[in-house]
Design an enzyme around this catalytic site. Structure first.
Site, PDB file in Angstrom:
ATOM      1  N   CYS A  79       3.160 -63.023  44.644  1.00  0.00           N
ATOM      2  CA  CYS A  79       2.727 -62.642  43.298  1.00  0.00           C
ATOM      3  C   CYS A  79       3.773 -63.041  42.249  1.00  0.00           C
ATOM      4  CB  CYS A  79       2.383 -61.158  43.246  1.00  0.00           C
ATOM      5  SG  CYS A  79       1.399 -60.718  41.784  1.00  0.00           S
ATOM      6  N   HIS A 187      -1.810 -61.122  47.183  1.00  0.00           N
ATOM      7  CA  HIS A 187      -1.033 -60.124  47.924  1.00  0.00           C
ATOM      8  C   HIS A 187      -1.473 -60.124  49.385  1.00  0.00           C
ATOM      9  CE1 HIS A 187       1.076 -58.024  44.638  1.00  0.00           C
ATOM     10  NE2 HIS A 187       0.022 -58.347  43.919  1.00  0.00           N
ATOM     11  N   GLU A 189      -0.217 -58.565  51.813  1.00  0.00           N
ATOM     12  CA  GLU A 189      -0.090 -57.214  52.372  1.00  0.00           C
ATOM     13  C   GLU A 189      -1.274 -56.317  52.016  1.00  0.00           C
ATOM     14  OE1 GLU A 189       1.569 -56.747  48.256  1.00  0.00           O
ATOM     15  OE2 GLU A 189       1.449 -58.332  49.763  1.00  0.00           O
TER      16      GLU A 189
END
Length: 213
Positions: A79, A187, A189
């Site tokens: 990001c 992202h 994650e």
């Protein structure tokens, strides 16, 4: 072990949770010696580019990252981390790290989506990426998998650095870099199975690179 860079401008905890879920040893750290000794470094980021760069410069972690790259050790930006690996960001008129050439640009709210409606800025939610060239990060991931995005600015490196693209009002770079030096605008994650696979692929690459030394 992977080092998650701690510079007060990142989403370090969510990255650590994802790595813990995968059983990948990791540590959140700002210690240059720990970072240097890690098999690879994850450079996350949320918020504004100017603030993130200020934190890096204040702590000296900007030079730590540059040395990481110069030494050929693996690095993954996420990001805002992805954005400030470039030369410049329009956000806060920010001179960035210059690890990869290019700049970060603001989405134009006058752009339209596939239905002709104006896009909303920030770009928030799930979107499909299209792989443009082979990449270790994307092994075992479907060529047009969806990942989770939250951003108002997008990276624009030279074409030779573009690994995957996404479309939101315009086609933009979703992954850029080269072997061992990668940056993802989304992202991983927060991207479910494809994101976890990407993080596992990064860890595998780091481990194999460390074993080869």
């Amino acid at each position: 072990m992977l080092a998650i860079l701690d510079y007060k401008a990142g989403n370090q905890t969510s990255v650590r949770r994802a790595l813990d879920h995968l059983g990948i040893p990791c540590v959140i750290t700002a210690d240059p010696e720990v970072i240097q000794g890690a098999a690879g470094v994850i450079f996350p980021g949320v918020g504004a580019a100017g603030q993130a760069m200020n934190e890096l410069v204040t702590t000296g972690l900007d030079e730590v990252l540059r040395r990481q790259v110069q030494a050929g050790r693996p690095l993954l930006g996420i990001c805002v981390g992805c954005q400030i690996m470039l030369d410049y960001s329009q956000e806060n008129d920010t001179k960035a790290l210059g690890i990869i050439p290019g700049e970060c640009r603001l989405f134009n709210p006058a752009w339209t989506d596939e239905d002709g409606a104006p896009i909303r800025v920030p770009h928030m939610g799930w979107n499909r990426i299209v792989q443009r060239r082979p990449c270790e990060l994307l092994k075992g991931i479907e060529p047009e998998a969806e990942f989770y995005f939250v951003h108002s600015y997008y990276p624009a490196p030279p074409e030779e650095y573009v690994i995957a693209t996404c479309t939101y009002g315009t086609e933009f770079c979703a992954i850029h870099g080269g072997p061992g030096l990668w940056a993802v605008q989304f992202h991983p994650e927060k991207s479910g199975r494809p994101g976890l696979r990407l993080l596992a692929n990064f860890h595998r690459y780091c481990t194999e690179a460390a074993d080869a030394q």
